[in-house]
Scaffold this active site. Sequence first.
Site, PDB file in Angstrom:
ATOM      1  N   TYR A  18       0.808  -1.232   0.000  1.00 53.32           N
ATOM      2  CA  TYR A  18       0.000   0.000   0.000  1.00 53.32           C
ATOM      3  C   TYR A  18       0.840   1.281   0.000  1.00 53.32           C
ATOM      4  O   TYR A  18       0.300   2.365  -0.165  1.00 53.32           O
ATOM      5  CB  TYR A  18      -0.921   0.033   1.224  1.00 53.32           C
ATOM      6  CG  TYR A  18      -1.977  -1.045   1.212  1.00 53.32           C
ATOM      7  CD1 TYR A  18      -3.057  -0.988   0.321  1.00 53.32           C
ATOM      8  CD2 TYR A  18      -1.894  -2.130   2.079  1.00 53.32           C
ATOM      9  CE1 TYR A  18      -4.018  -1.988   0.302  1.00 53.32           C
ATOM     10  CE2 TYR A  18      -2.856  -3.138   2.067  1.00 53.32           C
ATOM     11  CZ  TYR A  18      -3.913  -3.056   1.175  1.00 53.32           C
ATOM     12  OH  TYR A  18      -4.866  -4.040   1.160  1.00 53.32           O
ATOM     13  N   HIS A  23      -4.239   6.360  -1.305  1.00 55.39           N
ATOM     14  CA  HIS A  23      -4.872   6.375   0.024  1.00 55.39           C
ATOM     15  C   HIS A  23      -3.840   6.614   1.134  1.00 55.39           C
ATOM     16  O   HIS A  23      -4.209   6.896   2.266  1.00 55.39           O
ATOM     17  CB  HIS A  23      -5.580   5.032   0.251  1.00 55.39           C
ATOM     18  CG  HIS A  23      -6.966   5.153   0.826  1.00 55.39           C
ATOM     19  ND1 HIS A  23      -7.669   6.340   0.882  1.00 55.39           N
ATOM     20  CD2 HIS A  23      -7.783   4.216   1.392  1.00 55.39           C
ATOM     21  CE1 HIS A  23      -8.857   6.112   1.446  1.00 55.39           C
ATOM     22  NE2 HIS A  23      -8.944   4.838   1.766  1.00 55.39           N
ATOM     23  N   PHE A  69      -5.264  -0.441   9.561  1.00 56.09           N
ATOM     24  CA  PHE A  69      -5.974  -0.301   8.281  1.00 56.09           C
ATOM     25  C   PHE A  69      -6.962   0.865   8.409  1.00 56.09           C
ATOM     26  O   PHE A  69      -7.403   1.223   9.492  1.00 56.09           O
ATOM     27  CB  PHE A  69      -6.655  -1.591   7.807  1.00 56.09           C
ATOM     28  CG  PHE A  69      -5.648  -2.577   7.275  1.00 56.09           C
ATOM     29  CD1 PHE A  69      -5.157  -2.434   5.990  1.00 56.09           C
ATOM     30  CD2 PHE A  69      -5.164  -3.586   8.074  1.00 56.09           C
ATOM     31  CE1 PHE A  69      -4.200  -3.321   5.500  1.00 56.09           C
ATOM     32  CE2 PHE A  69      -4.204  -4.472   7.601  1.00 56.09           C
ATOM     33  CZ  PHE A  69      -3.716  -4.324   6.301  1.00 56.09           C
ATOM     34  N   ASN A  71     -10.095   1.751   7.838  1.00 58.49           N
ATOM     35  CA  ASN A  71     -11.439   1.853   8.410  1.00 58.49           C
ATOM     36  C   ASN A  71     -11.478   1.693   9.930  1.00 58.49           C
ATOM     37  O   ASN A  71     -12.534   1.823  10.536  1.00 58.49           O
ATOM     38  CB  ASN A  71     -12.397   0.848   7.732  1.00 58.49           C
ATOM     39  CG  ASN A  71     -11.939  -0.591   7.887  1.00 58.49           C
ATOM     40  OD1 ASN A  71     -10.843  -0.858   8.367  1.00 58.49           O
ATOM     41  ND2 ASN A  71     -12.788  -1.511   7.476  1.00 58.49           N
ATOM     42  N   ASP A  96      -5.896  11.790   2.256  1.00 59.86           N
ATOM     43  CA  ASP A  96      -6.122  11.953   0.821  1.00 59.86           C
ATOM     44  C   ASP A  96      -7.537  12.484   0.596  1.00 59.86           C
ATOM     45  O   ASP A  96      -8.454  12.130   1.321  1.00 59.86           O
ATOM     46  CB  ASP A  96      -5.920  10.619   0.100  1.00 59.86           C
ATOM     47  CG  ASP A  96      -6.814   9.509   0.666  1.00 59.86           C
ATOM     48  OD1 ASP A  96      -6.779   9.280   1.888  1.00 59.86           O
ATOM     49  OD2 ASP A  96      -7.575   8.881  -0.098  1.00 59.86           O
ATOM     50  N   ASN A 117     -13.368   6.499   4.906  1.00 58.56           N
ATOM     51  CA  ASN A 117     -13.525   5.550   6.009  1.00 58.56           C
ATOM     52  C   ASN A 117     -12.634   5.851   7.209  1.00 58.56           C
ATOM     53  O   ASN A 117     -13.010   5.571   8.352  1.00 58.56           O
ATOM     54  CB  ASN A 117     -13.270   4.118   5.524  1.00 58.56           C
ATOM     55  CG  ASN A 117     -14.415   3.621   4.654  1.00 58.56           C
ATOM     56  OD1 ASN A 117     -15.563   4.025   4.833  1.00 58.56           O
ATOM     57  ND2 ASN A 117     -14.106   2.758   3.705  1.00 58.56           N
TER      58      ASN A 117
END
Length: 198
Positions: A18, A23, A69, A71, A96, A117
């Site tokens: 990632y 994100h 993560f 969320n 972002d 989220n």
Amino acid sequence: MTTGIRLIVGLGNPGREYEATRHNAGFWWVEAVAAGKSASFKPEKKFHGLAARLAVNNREVWLLKPETFMNLSGRAVSALASFYKIEPDEILVVHDELDLPPGTVRLKKGGGHGGHNGLKDIIAQLGTPDFWRLRLGIGHPGDRDAVVNFVLNAPQRAEQELIDSAVDASLAGLPQLLSGDFPAAMIKLHTKPKSEGA
């Protein structure tokens, strides 16, 4: 009395796959702050993330990259904030932003989560939306159904250059953010450098 920012949270997803994705723009910003202050992130289990401590004008300022993560970002933010008794209006969340083009940065306090989220969970965990947000533009794919794929992919090279230069330029507003002079921070953050052609 206006207090300055005591906790800067960069939003992103943990893991090498990632690192380069849109994100993770919030991670890029706090990493740039840490690099500029020669601070290093260390795993902090009780805060569910990687944290770095800065000493600025005899005050302690924390940088945080949640490892939960996106969320579940609020779990990390609320854990560190409650441990150090940091109020929501002393927190800056860097994330972002689909609604801004690459190269654009905007500072605001409060508001909704706009479908983000990470923001959604932070609002839920803190019990208020009244924290500061630094919104890093990443652009929009143009189709709502394409958003998830868009944010979880790397920007094109030209977009990445715009985002990187916006991150670098926006670091100029850090002293004002930390001192609590938010109007001055907004002027610095929202004014394009003259070299870009008025």
